[in-house]
Motif scaffolding. Structure first.
Motif, PDB file in Angstrom:
ATOM      1  N   ASP A   1      10.703   9.000 -13.010  1.00 20.90           N
ATOM      2  CA  ASP A   1      10.547   9.725 -14.265  1.00 20.90           C
ATOM      3  C   ASP A   1      10.716  11.216 -13.953  1.00 20.90           C
ATOM      4  N   LEU A   2      11.955  11.691 -14.103  1.00 14.38           N
ATOM      5  CA  LEU A   2      12.293  13.060 -13.744  1.00 14.38           C
ATOM      6  C   LEU A   2      12.532  13.935 -14.971  1.00 14.38           C
ATOM      7  N   GLU A   3      12.192  13.418 -16.148  1.00 11.25           N
ATOM      8  CA  GLU A   3      12.470  14.121 -17.399  1.00 11.25           C
ATOM      9  C   GLU A   3      11.469  15.235 -17.696  1.00 11.25           C
ATOM     10  N   ALA A   4      10.284  15.175 -17.118  1.00  9.10           N
ATOM     11  CA  ALA A   4       9.261  16.190 -17.351  1.00  9.10           C
ATOM     12  C   ALA A   4       8.723  16.645 -16.004  1.00  9.10           C
ATOM     13  N   SER A   5       7.952  17.698 -16.038  1.00  7.62           N
ATOM     14  CA  SER A   5       7.381  18.233 -14.816  1.00  7.62           C
ATOM     15  C   SER A   5       5.860  18.050 -14.855  1.00  7.62           C
ATOM     16  N   PRO A   6       5.274  17.640 -13.740  1.00  9.87           N
ATOM     17  CA  PRO A   6       5.911  17.241 -12.490  1.00  9.87           C
ATOM     18  C   PRO A   6       6.614  15.881 -12.598  1.00  9.87           C
ATOM     19  N   TRP A   7       7.561  15.685 -11.678  1.00 12.54           N
ATOM     20  CA  TRP A   7       8.220  14.383 -11.611  1.00 12.54           C
ATOM     21  C   TRP A   7       7.175  13.327 -11.257  1.00 12.54           C
ATOM     22  N   VAL A   8       7.382  12.092 -11.734  1.00 15.42           N
ATOM     23  CA  VAL A   8       6.505  10.970 -11.401  1.00 15.42           C
ATOM     24  C   VAL A   8       7.379   9.848 -10.866  1.00 15.42           C
ATOM     25  N   MET A   9       7.060   9.400  -9.646  1.00 14.68           N
ATOM     26  CA  MET A   9       7.924   8.431  -8.969  1.00 14.68           C
ATOM     27  C   MET A   9       7.117   7.297  -8.358  1.00 14.68           C
ATOM     28  N   ASN A  10       7.667   6.096  -8.443  1.00 14.69           N
ATOM     29  CA  ASN A  10       7.082   4.914  -7.818  1.00 14.69           C
ATOM     30  C   ASN A  10       8.209   4.205  -7.066  1.00 14.69           C
ATOM     31  N   PRO A  11       8.049   3.979  -5.758  1.00 15.80           N
ATOM     32  CA  PRO A  11       9.122   3.369  -4.976  1.00 15.80           C
ATOM     33  C   PRO A  11       9.239   1.859  -5.127  1.00 15.80           C
ATOM     34  N   GLY A  12       8.356   1.226  -5.888  1.00 19.32           N
ATOM     35  CA  GLY A  12       8.356  -0.235  -5.959  1.00 19.32           C
ATOM     36  C   GLY A  12       7.651  -0.801  -4.741  1.00 19.32           C
ATOM     37  N   ALA A  13       7.947  -2.032  -4.387  1.00 15.37           N
ATOM     38  CA  ALA A  13       7.280  -2.713  -3.276  1.00 15.37           C
ATOM     39  C   ALA A  13       8.210  -2.817  -2.075  1.00 15.37           C
ATOM     40  N   ALA A  14       7.709  -2.411  -0.908  1.00 15.93           N
ATOM     41  CA  ALA A  14       8.518  -2.389   0.316  1.00 15.93           C
ATOM     42  C   ALA A  14       8.225  -3.563   1.244  1.00 15.93           C
ATOM     43  N   GLY A  15       7.534  -4.563   0.736  1.00 15.45           N
ATOM     44  CA  GLY A  15       7.191  -5.726   1.558  1.00 15.45           C
ATOM     45  C   GLY A  15       7.823  -6.989   1.023  1.00 15.45           C
ATOM     46  N   ARG A  16       7.004  -8.036   0.880  1.00 15.91           N
ATOM     47  CA  ARG A  16       7.491  -9.339   0.400  1.00 15.91           C
ATOM     48  C   ARG A  16       6.947  -9.711  -0.969  1.00 15.91           C
ATOM     49  N   ILE A  17       5.876  -9.079  -1.404  1.00 18.51           N
ATOM     50  CA  ILE A  17       5.142  -9.510  -2.588  1.00 18.51           C
ATOM     51  C   ILE A  17       5.602  -8.739  -3.825  1.00 18.51           C
ATOM     52  N   ARG A  18       5.984  -9.489  -4.866  1.00 17.60           N
ATOM     53  CA  ARG A  18       6.392  -8.928  -6.154  1.00 17.60           C
ATOM     54  C   ARG A  18       7.365  -7.761  -5.996  1.00 17.60           C
ATOM     55  N   THR A  19       8.472  -8.002  -5.309  1.00 26.30           N
ATOM     56  CA  THR A  19       9.448  -6.932  -5.090  1.00 26.30           C
ATOM     57  C   THR A  19      10.372  -6.711  -6.279  1.00 26.30           C
ATOM     58  N   ARG A  20      10.353  -7.602  -7.245  1.00 24.79           N
ATOM     59  CA  ARG A  20      11.146  -7.429  -8.465  1.00 24.79           C
ATOM     60  C   ARG A  20      12.640  -7.239  -8.172  1.00 24.79           C
ATOM     61  N   GLY A  21      13.177  -8.125  -7.337  1.00 18.92           N
ATOM     62  CA  GLY A  21      14.602  -8.066  -7.037  1.00 18.92           C
ATOM     63  C   GLY A  21      14.927  -7.689  -5.609  1.00 18.92           C
ATOM     64  N   GLY A  22      13.942  -7.449  -4.807  1.00 18.71           N
ATOM     65  CA  GLY A  22      14.144  -7.103  -3.406  1.00 18.71           C
ATOM     66  C   GLY A  22      13.319  -5.883  -3.032  1.00 18.71           C
ATOM     67  N   PRO A  23      12.959  -5.757  -1.748  1.00 19.76           N
ATOM     68  CA  PRO A  23      12.145  -4.627  -1.311  1.00 19.76           C
ATOM     69  C   PRO A  23      12.869  -3.313  -1.590  1.00 19.76           C
ATOM     70  N   SER A  24      12.077  -2.292  -1.914  1.00 18.21           N
ATOM     71  CA  SER A  24      12.677  -1.035  -2.329  1.00 18.21           C
ATOM     72  C   SER A  24      11.919   0.165  -1.785  1.00 18.21           C
ATOM     73  N   CYS A  25      12.597   1.307  -1.836  1.00 25.42           N
ATOM     74  CA  CYS A  25      12.010   2.579  -1.443  1.00 25.42           C
ATOM     75  C   CYS A  25      12.770   3.694  -2.152  1.00 25.42           C
TER      76      CYS A  25
ATOM     77  N   GLU B   1      17.326   5.960  -5.361  1.00 30.72           N
ATOM     78  CA  GLU B   1      16.639   4.674  -5.301  1.00 30.72           C
ATOM     79  C   GLU B   1      17.388   3.756  -4.333  1.00 30.72           C
ATOM     80  N   HIS B   2      16.627   3.010  -3.535  1.00 30.51           N
ATOM     81  CA  HIS B   2      17.226   2.084  -2.567  1.00 30.51           C
ATOM     82  C   HIS B   2      16.526   0.734  -2.678  1.00 30.51           C
ATOM     83  N   ARG B   3      17.316  -0.299  -2.967  1.00 24.18           N
ATOM     84  CA  ARG B   3      16.786  -1.658  -3.061  1.00 24.18           C
ATOM     85  C   ARG B   3      17.622  -2.543  -2.139  1.00 24.18           C
ATOM     86  N   PHE B   4      16.939  -3.393  -1.388  1.00 23.74           N
ATOM     87  CA  PHE B   4      17.591  -4.297  -0.461  1.00 23.74           C
ATOM     88  C   PHE B   4      17.526  -5.709  -1.027  1.00 23.74           C
ATOM     89  N   PRO B   5      18.551  -6.522  -0.815  1.00 25.20           N
ATOM     90  CA  PRO B   5      18.529  -7.886  -1.365  1.00 25.20           C
ATOM     91  C   PRO B   5      17.358  -8.702  -0.811  1.00 25.20           C
TER      92      PRO B   5
END
Length: 177
Positions: A131-155, A169-173
């Protein structure tokens, strides 16, 4: 660091005791690693090896003594519920997010809580958000493990200089375990 230098900050969250090895390799090319909670084991922090060795981590709602191994309790005791640090061009605040709106942290509430920040990083929802539309920016990298990755681990990768910030954004299969 001079004004044209770019600092690379690798941002992860919600590993729940397992850091995807592709994300661990990605972090090795970063200057700083950030973990926004639900680490659930010292082994995860040890796998985060940015170039500088600097790892900024906060506790999540699952980072409690009952979950961490007894011999890791001293390490757990060193991790706070909030962290903040300076990078070129601004200030970053890291929280897990469960205290800012339950299962779905509220960005307005985070912004009100940390108006001095240029960016706020949170986890908890396992849902990647930039969420970069307002200040300060608000960011969530998602899940970087195995649980509830919503399409693959991400950062996330934040590239920060004194003049410009850029987030990717980086998501791995997903892989079979």
């Amino acid at each position: 660091m001079n004004k044209t230098s770019v600092m690379r900050i690798g941002i992860v969250s919600d590993t729940h005791g397992h850091l995807d090895p592709r994300i661990a390799a990605f972090i090795e090319d970063c200057d700083i690693a950030v973990h926004a909670g639900d680490i659930m084991g010292q082994n995860v922090l040890e796998q985060l090896r940015p170039r500088s060795g600097q790892v900024v981590a906060v506790r999540g709602n699952n980072d409690i003594e009952q979950v961490w191994h007894a011999d890791e309790h001293p390490a757990l005791d060193t991790i706070g519920h909030e962290a903040s640090f300076e990078v070129p061009g601004g200030h970053i605040v890291v929280v897990h997010g469960h205290c800012h709106g339950g299962d779905h942290p509220q960005h307005d509430q985070l912004r009100e809580s940390f108006p001095h920040a240029r960016a706020i990083v949170y986890g908890h929802s396992h849902k990647m958000v930039c969420d970069l539309e307002a200040s300060p920016w608000v960011m969530n990298p998602g899940a970087a493990g195995r649980i509830r990755t919503r399409g693959g681990p991400s950062c996330l990768l934040l590239e920060a200089s004194h003049d410009t910030w850029q987030v990717s954004e980086h998501r791995f299969p997903e892989q079979d375990i």
